[in-house]
Motif scaffolding. Sequence first.
Motif, PDB file in Angstrom:
ATOM      1  N   GLY A  13       0.812  -1.212   0.000  1.00 41.11           N
ATOM      2  CA  GLY A  13       0.000   0.000   0.000  1.00 41.11           C
ATOM      3  C   GLY A  13       0.845   1.261   0.000  1.00 41.11           C
ATOM      4  O   GLY A  13       0.495   2.253  -0.647  1.00 41.11           O
ATOM      5  N   GLN A  14       1.973   1.217   0.684  1.00 36.73           N
ATOM      6  CA  GLN A  14       2.844   2.383   0.738  1.00 36.73           C
ATOM      7  C   GLN A  14       3.465   2.684  -0.617  1.00 36.73           C
ATOM      8  O   GLN A  14       3.595   3.843  -1.012  1.00 36.73           O
ATOM      9  N   VAL A  15       3.845   1.637  -1.333  1.00 40.79           N
ATOM     10  CA  VAL A  15       4.418   1.822  -2.670  1.00 40.79           C
ATOM     11  C   VAL A  15       3.371   2.414  -3.612  1.00 40.79           C
ATOM     12  O   VAL A  15       3.664   3.336  -4.392  1.00 40.79           O
ATOM     13  N   ASP A  18       3.004   6.049  -2.687  1.00 38.16           N
ATOM     14  CA  ASP A  18       4.171   6.872  -3.008  1.00 38.16           C
ATOM     15  C   ASP A  18       4.349   7.088  -4.506  1.00 38.16           C
ATOM     16  O   ASP A  18       4.779   8.166  -4.935  1.00 38.16           O
ATOM     17  N   PHE A  19       4.047   6.068  -5.313  1.00 39.46           N
ATOM     18  CA  PHE A  19       4.376   6.137  -6.730  1.00 39.46           C
ATOM     19  C   PHE A  19       3.154   6.227  -7.658  1.00 39.46           C
ATOM     20  O   PHE A  19       3.213   6.902  -8.687  1.00 39.46           O
ATOM     21  N   VAL A  20       2.081   5.533  -7.306  1.00 40.49           N
ATOM     22  CA  VAL A  20       0.963   5.386  -8.243  1.00 40.49           C
ATOM     23  C   VAL A  20      -0.159   6.393  -7.994  1.00 40.49           C
ATOM     24  O   VAL A  20      -0.772   6.886  -8.947  1.00 40.49           O
ATOM     25  N   ALA A  21      -0.431   6.718  -6.742  1.00 37.36           N
ATOM     26  CA  ALA A  21      -1.584   7.565  -6.408  1.00 37.36           C
ATOM     27  C   ALA A  21      -1.530   8.915  -7.113  1.00 37.36           C
ATOM     28  O   ALA A  21      -2.532   9.394  -7.657  1.00 37.36           O
ATOM     29  N   LYS A  22      -0.351   9.536  -7.119  1.00 36.67           N
ATOM     30  CA  LYS A  22      -0.195  10.840  -7.773  1.00 36.67           C
ATOM     31  C   LYS A  22      -0.543  10.758  -9.255  1.00 36.67           C
ATOM     32  O   LYS A  22      -1.264  11.607  -9.795  1.00 36.67           O
ATOM     33  N   ASP A 164      -6.451   6.885 -23.305  1.00 35.88           N
ATOM     34  CA  ASP A 164      -5.478   7.688 -24.054  1.00 35.88           C
ATOM     35  C   ASP A 164      -4.602   8.558 -23.158  1.00 35.88           C
ATOM     36  O   ASP A 164      -3.573   9.068 -23.619  1.00 35.88           O
ATOM     37  N   THR A 165      -5.006   8.742 -21.897  1.00 31.50           N
ATOM     38  CA  THR A 165      -4.179   9.574 -21.013  1.00 31.50           C
ATOM     39  C   THR A 165      -2.787   8.990 -20.822  1.00 31.50           C
ATOM     40  O   THR A 165      -1.860   9.714 -20.457  1.00 31.50           O
ATOM     41  N   SER A 166      -2.627   7.707 -21.087  1.00 26.44           N
ATOM     42  CA  SER A 166      -1.307   7.088 -20.958  1.00 26.44           C
ATOM     43  C   SER A 166      -0.314   7.652 -21.976  1.00 26.44           C
ATOM     44  O   SER A 166       0.906   7.495 -21.807  1.00 26.44           O
ATOM     45  N   LEU A 167      -0.817   8.335 -23.007  1.00 22.14           N
ATOM     46  CA  LEU A 167       0.073   8.888 -24.031  1.00 22.14           C
ATOM     47  C   LEU A 167       0.837  10.125 -23.556  1.00 22.14           C
ATOM     48  O   LEU A 167       1.746  10.590 -24.244  1.00 22.14           O
ATOM     49  N   VAL A 168       0.484  10.647 -22.381  1.00 27.60           N
ATOM     50  CA  VAL A 168       1.186  11.848 -21.906  1.00 27.60           C
ATOM     51  C   VAL A 168       2.630  11.537 -21.509  1.00 27.60           C
ATOM     52  O   VAL A 168       3.386  12.446 -21.190  1.00 27.60           O
ATOM     53  N   TYR A 169       3.000  10.258 -21.536  1.00 27.74           N
ATOM     54  CA  TYR A 169       4.407   9.920 -21.290  1.00 27.74           C
ATOM     55  C   TYR A 169       5.310  10.638 -22.289  1.00 27.74           C
ATOM     56  O   TYR A 169       6.484  10.924 -21.999  1.00 27.74           O
ATOM     57  N   ALA A 170       4.758  10.961 -23.465  1.00 28.35           N
ATOM     58  CA  ALA A 170       5.543  11.585 -24.533  1.00 28.35           C
ATOM     59  C   ALA A 170       6.075  12.956 -24.124  1.00 28.35           C
ATOM     60  O   ALA A 170       7.081  13.424 -24.674  1.00 28.35           O
ATOM     61  N   VAL A 171       5.400  13.616 -23.175  1.00 22.45           N
ATOM     62  CA  VAL A 171       5.848  14.948 -22.741  1.00 22.45           C
ATOM     63  C   VAL A 171       6.283  14.935 -21.278  1.00 22.45           C
ATOM     64  O   VAL A 171       6.440  15.987 -20.666  1.00 22.45           O
ATOM     65  N   GLY A 172       6.448  13.748 -20.721  1.00 20.28           N
ATOM     66  CA  GLY A 172       6.979  13.627 -19.371  1.00 20.28           C
ATOM     67  C   GLY A 172       5.996  13.887 -18.249  1.00 20.28           C
ATOM     68  O   GLY A 172       6.407  14.051 -17.096  1.00 20.28           O
ATOM     69  N   ALA A 173       4.691  13.941 -18.541  1.00 23.98           N
ATOM     70  CA  ALA A 173       3.696  14.154 -17.485  1.00 23.98           C
ATOM     71  C   ALA A 173       3.574  12.894 -16.641  1.00 23.98           C
ATOM     72  O   ALA A 173       3.756  11.774 -17.128  1.00 23.98           O
ATOM     73  N   TYR A 174       3.249  13.070 -15.367  1.00 23.07           N
ATOM     74  CA  TYR A 174       3.208  11.954 -14.419  1.00 23.07           C
ATOM     75  C   TYR A 174       1.771  11.458 -14.300  1.00 23.07           C
ATOM     76  O   TYR A 174       0.977  11.953 -13.511  1.00 23.07           O
ATOM     77  N   ASP A 175       1.446  10.444 -15.099  1.00 23.33           N
ATOM     78  CA  ASP A 175       0.102   9.877 -15.081  1.00 23.33           C
ATOM     79  C   ASP A 175       0.120   8.516 -14.405  1.00 23.33           C
ATOM     80  O   ASP A 175       1.125   8.117 -13.806  1.00 23.33           O
ATOM     81  N   LEU A 176      -0.999   7.799 -14.493  1.00 27.52           N
ATOM     82  CA  LEU A 176      -1.114   6.495 -13.846  1.00 27.52           C
ATOM     83  C   LEU A 176      -0.057   5.510 -14.333  1.00 27.52           C
ATOM     84  O   LEU A 176       0.611   4.847 -13.530  1.00 27.52           O
ATOM     85  N   LEU A 177       0.095   5.409 -15.652  1.00 24.42           N
ATOM     86  CA  LEU A 177       1.082   4.482 -16.203  1.00 24.42           C
ATOM     87  C   LEU A 177       2.500   4.874 -15.799  1.00 24.42           C
ATOM     88  O   LEU A 177       3.331   4.010 -15.490  1.00 24.42           O
ATOM     89  N   LYS A 178       2.779   6.174 -15.773  1.00 24.69           N
ATOM     90  CA  LYS A 178       4.097   6.650 -15.361  1.00 24.69           C
ATOM     91  C   LYS A 178       4.382   6.268 -13.920  1.00 24.69           C
ATOM     92  O   LYS A 178       5.519   5.904 -13.575  1.00 24.69           O
ATOM     93  N   GLY A 179       3.363   6.322 -13.075  1.00 26.91           N
ATOM     94  CA  GLY A 179       3.543   5.940 -11.686  1.00 26.91           C
ATOM     95  C   GLY A 179       3.960   4.485 -11.548  1.00 26.91           C
ATOM     96  O   GLY A 179       4.882   4.158 -10.780  1.00 26.91           O
ATOM     97  N   PHE A 180       3.301   3.596 -12.296  1.00 30.12           N
ATOM     98  CA  PHE A 180       3.693   2.185 -12.269  1.00 30.12           C
ATOM     99  C   PHE A 180       5.094   2.001 -12.846  1.00 30.12           C
ATOM    100  O   PHE A 180       5.883   1.187 -12.343  1.00 30.12           O
ATOM    101  N   GLU A 181       5.401   2.736 -13.900  1.00 32.86           N
ATOM    102  CA  GLU A 181       6.729   2.623 -14.512  1.00 32.86           C
ATOM    103  C   GLU A 181       7.833   3.028 -13.530  1.00 32.86           C
ATOM    104  O   GLU A 181       8.854   2.341 -13.419  1.00 32.86           O
ATOM    105  N   VAL A 182       7.633   4.131 -12.820  1.00 33.01           N
ATOM    106  CA  VAL A 182       8.632   4.592 -11.851  1.00 33.01           C
ATOM    107  C   VAL A 182       8.793   3.582 -10.728  1.00 33.01           C
ATOM    108  O   VAL A 182       9.916   3.289 -10.293  1.00 33.01           O
ATOM    109  N   ALA A 183       7.680   3.014 -10.258  1.00 32.68           N
ATOM    110  CA  ALA A 183       7.752   1.998  -9.207  1.00 32.68           C
ATOM    111  C   ALA A 183       8.530   0.785  -9.690  1.00 32.68           C
ATOM    112  O   ALA A 183       9.362   0.222  -8.962  1.00 32.68           O
TER     113      ALA A 183
END
Length: 223
Positions: A13-15, A18-22, A164-183
């Motif tokens: 839950g902490q992970v 820390d990484f996904v909720a944002k 489609d919000t997962s496509l914001v990785y292209a501009v470095g925005a921190y979305d749901l998919l980015k949170g999992f990727e960073v974790a």
Amino acid sequence: MNSLNLDFSFLTGQVIYDFVAKGFLFSIKLTLVAMLGGILLGTVLAMMRLSSTAWLSRPAAFYVDTLRSIPLVMVILWFFLLIPKLLGPLGGETSALITFTLFEAAYYSEIMRAGIQSVSKGQVHAGYAVGMTYGQTMQLIVLPQAFRNMLPVLLTQTIILFQDTSLVYAVGAYDLLKGFEVAGKNFNRPVETYLVAAVVYFVICFGLSMMVRRLQKKIQIIR
């Protein structure tokens, strides 16, 4: 055959917090802002396209047809790279909010145009017959019915928008998919995090799709 040796124990839950909720909160924010803004702008565009005045219908048609013919990721990159040269620097999240709203408006416009055209002309003429103006007729008679008729389709487009919000990785925005990727990078478990991300997207989108189906059945009963 080699085993994948999957280990999901690190996803506590902490992970997640820390990484996904944002990223999840931003994906929801982006979806809601783009949906509301897209429907409002799309409704205006739909009314412009249905206008008999060429200087209203042609620019609207050009806007809609152009954006619907370009991949979203390209629009995201163009806006992020080119617009700051005219308006100054924009962050990835701000750029994504504006881009998604403008892009989705083209799709919502076509949905609303179909909804407006689904309302019988007899009701429009009846509005004129009792002394209503064009604006009053659209506001009180046409648009409420158009929204009701097209509500399931509008919500379905919103589900696609969330994906489609997962496509914001292209501009470095921190979305749901980015949170999992960073974790995944932090714990050296990218396979596990991408699998969980896929499950999360599936559960959310499938659940929303079931809700839309129920809503569609209720609307059909009302009719």
